[in-house]
Design a protein around this motif. Structure first.
Motif, PDB file in Angstrom:
ATOM      1  N   THR A   1     -27.017   1.402 -10.562  1.00  0.00           N
ATOM      2  CA  THR A   1     -26.671   0.852 -10.690  1.00  0.00           C
ATOM      3  C   THR A   1     -26.403  -0.251 -11.936  1.00  0.00           C
ATOM      4  OG1 THR A   1     -25.186   0.595  -9.065  1.00  0.00           O
ATOM      5  CG2 THR A   1     -24.714   2.289  -9.664  1.00  0.00           C
ATOM      6  N   SER A   2     -27.060  -0.915 -11.600  1.00  0.00           N
ATOM      7  CA  SER A   2     -26.592  -2.686 -12.318  1.00  0.00           C
ATOM      8  C   SER A   2     -26.000  -2.350 -13.864  1.00  0.00           C
ATOM      9  CB  SER A   2     -28.764  -3.097 -11.778  1.00  0.00           C
ATOM     10  OG  SER A   2     -29.485  -2.157 -12.449  1.00  0.00           O
ATOM     11  N   SER A   3     -26.750  -1.306 -14.839  1.00  0.00           N
ATOM     12  CA  SER A   3     -26.456  -1.258 -15.874  1.00  0.00           C
ATOM     13  C   SER A   3     -24.953  -0.983 -16.025  1.00  0.00           C
ATOM     14  CB  SER A   3     -27.327  -1.035 -16.659  1.00  0.00           C
ATOM     15  OG  SER A   3     -28.468   0.309 -16.403  1.00  0.00           O
ATOM     16  N   THR A   4     -24.201  -0.694 -15.497  1.00  0.00           N
ATOM     17  CA  THR A   4     -23.013   0.064 -15.744  1.00  0.00           C
ATOM     18  C   THR A   4     -22.660  -0.343 -16.602  1.00  0.00           C
ATOM     19  OG1 THR A   4     -23.288   1.451 -13.193  1.00  0.00           O
ATOM     20  CG2 THR A   4     -20.976   0.991 -14.880  1.00  0.00           C
ATOM     21  N   TYR A   5     -21.640   0.304 -17.923  1.00  0.00           N
ATOM     22  CA  TYR A   5     -20.860  -0.603 -18.383  1.00  0.00           C
ATOM     23  C   TYR A   5     -19.398   0.200 -18.785  1.00  0.00           C
ATOM     24  CZ  TYR A   5     -19.116  -1.390 -22.981  1.00  0.00           C
ATOM     25  OH  TYR A   5     -18.082  -1.683 -24.140  1.00  0.00           O
ATOM     26  N   THR A   6     -19.461   1.374 -17.892  1.00  0.00           N
ATOM     27  CA  THR A   6     -18.366   1.636 -17.827  1.00  0.00           C
ATOM     28  C   THR A   6     -18.151   3.490 -17.449  1.00  0.00           C
ATOM     29  OG1 THR A   6     -17.627   2.021 -20.253  1.00  0.00           O
ATOM     30  CG2 THR A   6     -16.371   3.251 -19.574  1.00  0.00           C
ATOM     31  N   VAL A   7     -17.057   3.425 -16.429  1.00  0.00           N
ATOM     32  CA  VAL A   7     -17.398   4.670 -15.724  1.00  0.00           C
ATOM     33  C   VAL A   7     -15.207   5.047 -15.483  1.00  0.00           C
ATOM     34  CG1 VAL A   7     -16.885   5.166 -12.890  1.00  0.00           C
ATOM     35  CG2 VAL A   7     -18.273   3.038 -14.349  1.00  0.00           C
TER      36      VAL A   7
ATOM     37  N   VAL B   1      -9.410  11.640 -19.727  1.00  0.00           N
ATOM     38  CA  VAL B   1      -8.420  10.832 -18.732  1.00  0.00           C
ATOM     39  C   VAL B   1      -8.205  10.063 -18.661  1.00  0.00           C
ATOM     40  CG1 VAL B   1      -7.666  11.400 -16.833  1.00  0.00           C
ATOM     41  CG2 VAL B   1      -9.129  13.360 -17.629  1.00  0.00           C
ATOM     42  N   ALA B   2      -9.126   8.674 -18.330  1.00  0.00           N
ATOM     43  CA  ALA B   2      -9.074   7.766 -18.132  1.00  0.00           C
ATOM     44  C   ALA B   2     -10.355   7.272 -17.847  1.00  0.00           C
ATOM     45  CB  ALA B   2      -8.530   7.172 -16.978  1.00  0.00           C
ATOM     46  N   ARG B   3     -10.238   5.760 -18.376  1.00  0.00           N
ATOM     47  CA  ARG B   3     -11.974   4.667 -17.899  1.00  0.00           C
ATOM     48  C   ARG B   3     -11.529   3.394 -17.779  1.00  0.00           C
ATOM     49  NH1 ARG B   3     -12.496   0.111 -20.864  1.00  0.00           N
ATOM     50  NH2 ARG B   3     -11.217   1.040 -23.622  1.00  0.00           N
ATOM     51  N   ILE B   4     -13.015   2.988 -16.655  1.00  0.00           N
ATOM     52  CA  ILE B   4     -12.327   1.577 -17.085  1.00  0.00           C
ATOM     53  C   ILE B   4     -14.089   0.614 -17.504  1.00  0.00           C
ATOM     54  CG2 ILE B   4     -13.593   1.034 -14.311  1.00  0.00           C
ATOM     55  CD1 ILE B   4     -11.230  -0.619 -13.420  1.00  0.00           C
ATOM     56  N   ARG B   5     -13.839  -0.666 -17.818  1.00  0.00           N
ATOM     57  CA  ARG B   5     -15.537  -1.065 -18.122  1.00  0.00           C
ATOM     58  C   ARG B   5     -15.055  -1.944 -16.699  1.00  0.00           C
ATOM     59  NH1 ARG B   5     -16.115   1.137 -22.813  1.00  0.00           N
ATOM     60  NH2 ARG B   5     -14.811   0.473 -24.352  1.00  0.00           N
ATOM     61  N   TRP B   6     -17.230  -1.637 -16.698  1.00  0.00           N
ATOM     62  CA  TRP B   6     -17.198  -2.519 -14.905  1.00  0.00           C
ATOM     63  C   TRP B   6     -17.179  -3.890 -14.838  1.00  0.00           C
ATOM     64  CZ3 TRP B   6     -17.290   0.557 -11.483  1.00  0.00           C
ATOM     65  CH2 TRP B   6     -18.089   0.613 -10.178  1.00  0.00           C
ATOM     66  N   SER B   7     -17.047  -4.981 -16.113  1.00  0.00           N
ATOM     67  CA  SER B   7     -17.481  -6.024 -16.540  1.00  0.00           C
ATOM     68  C   SER B   7     -15.981  -5.986 -16.947  1.00  0.00           C
ATOM     69  CB  SER B   7     -18.193  -7.236 -16.462  1.00  0.00           C
ATOM     70  OG  SER B   7     -19.497  -5.943 -16.603  1.00  0.00           O
ATOM     71  N   GLY B   8     -15.020  -6.858 -16.382  1.00  0.00           N
ATOM     72  CA  GLY B   8     -13.670  -7.542 -17.418  1.00  0.00           C
ATOM     73  C   GLY B   8     -12.814  -6.423 -16.441  1.00  0.00           C
ATOM     74  N   TYR B   9     -12.480  -5.109 -16.110  1.00  0.00           N
ATOM     75  CA  TYR B   9     -11.793  -3.961 -15.751  1.00  0.00           C
ATOM     76  C   TYR B   9     -10.801  -3.124 -16.404  1.00  0.00           C
ATOM     77  CZ  TYR B   9     -13.134  -6.172 -10.796  1.00  0.00           C
ATOM     78  OH  TYR B   9     -14.492  -6.267  -9.859  1.00  0.00           O
ATOM     79  N   SER B  10     -11.103  -3.924 -17.702  1.00  0.00           N
ATOM     80  CA  SER B  10     -10.311  -3.208 -19.164  1.00  0.00           C
ATOM     81  C   SER B  10     -10.167  -1.859 -18.755  1.00  0.00           C
ATOM     82  CB  SER B  10     -10.410  -3.203 -20.267  1.00  0.00           C
ATOM     83  OG  SER B  10     -11.782  -2.828 -20.655  1.00  0.00           O
ATOM     84  N   THR B  11      -9.245  -1.037 -18.671  1.00  0.00           N
ATOM     85  CA  THR B  11      -8.708   0.503 -18.791  1.00  0.00           C
ATOM     86  C   THR B  11      -8.326   0.707 -20.319  1.00  0.00           C
ATOM     87  OG1 THR B  11      -6.358  -0.223 -18.463  1.00  0.00           O
ATOM     88  CG2 THR B  11      -8.453   0.372 -16.440  1.00  0.00           C
ATOM     89  N   ALA B  12      -8.614   2.034 -20.002  1.00  0.00           N
ATOM     90  CA  ALA B  12      -7.714   2.984 -21.252  1.00  0.00           C
ATOM     91  C   ALA B  12      -7.694   5.082 -20.565  1.00  0.00           C
ATOM     92  CB  ALA B  12      -8.891   3.349 -21.999  1.00  0.00           C
ATOM     93  N   TYR B  13      -6.547   4.513 -20.836  1.00  0.00           N
ATOM     94  CA  TYR B  13      -5.834   6.123 -20.671  1.00  0.00           C
ATOM     95  C   TYR B  13      -5.997   7.107 -21.650  1.00  0.00           C
ATOM     96  CZ  TYR B  13      -5.543   3.802 -16.036  1.00  0.00           C
ATOM     97  OH  TYR B  13      -5.116   3.648 -15.067  1.00  0.00           O
ATOM     98  N   ALA B  14      -5.770   8.706 -21.838  1.00  0.00           N
ATOM     99  CA  ALA B  14      -5.379   9.700 -22.140  1.00  0.00           C
ATOM    100  C   ALA B  14      -3.703   9.677 -22.355  1.00  0.00           C
ATOM    101  CB  ALA B  14      -5.508  11.120 -21.986  1.00  0.00           C
TER     102      ALA B  14
END
Length: 117
Positions: free
Chosen positions: A28-34, A48-61
């Motif tokens: 998981t060392s190169s994770t960009y988004t979950v 539905v939703a996502r979070i950036r692994w660095s910076g923790y920015s989020t987005a939602y439907a």
């Protein structure tokens, strides 16, 4: 390779809450988004939703904004989806996914969420 295991699904009445978890293991060392997608019976899979692994920015439907919150475990590789004020139309199989920096995607097997009216 990345392995994802979802948990936390179940049956809940409308207006109730559930918390989904997605535990990632492997490289998981190169994770960009979950994030999470869902698929209701007879419908296409939708974001539905996502979070950036660095910076923790989020987005939602739009359909879940204000009701769902995605977050991550700072110490590990677990992502959570807190779902409040659930509606019958939220009934679906919820899939966790990981997007790596090289463009590869991995998906979990899904967890069923059923909201009764």
């Amino acid at each position: 390779q990345v392995q994802l295991v979802e948990s936390g699904g179940g049956l809940v009445q409308a207006g109730g809450s559930l918390r989904l978890s997605c535990a990632a293991s492997g490289d998981t060392s190169s994770t960009y988004t979950v994030g999470w997608h869902r698929q209701a019976p007879g419908k296409e899979r939708e974001f539905v939703a996502r979070i950036r692994w660095s910076g923790y920015s989020t987005a939602y439907a739009e359909s879940v904004k204000g009701r769902f919150t995605i977050s991550r475990d700072n110490a590990g590789s677990t992502v959570f989806l807190q779902m409040n004020t659930l509606k019958p139309e939220d009934t679906a199989i919820y899939y966790c996914y990981v997007n790596l920096r090289n463009g590869q995607d991995y998906w979990g097997q899904g967890t069923q969420v059923t909201v009764s009216s």
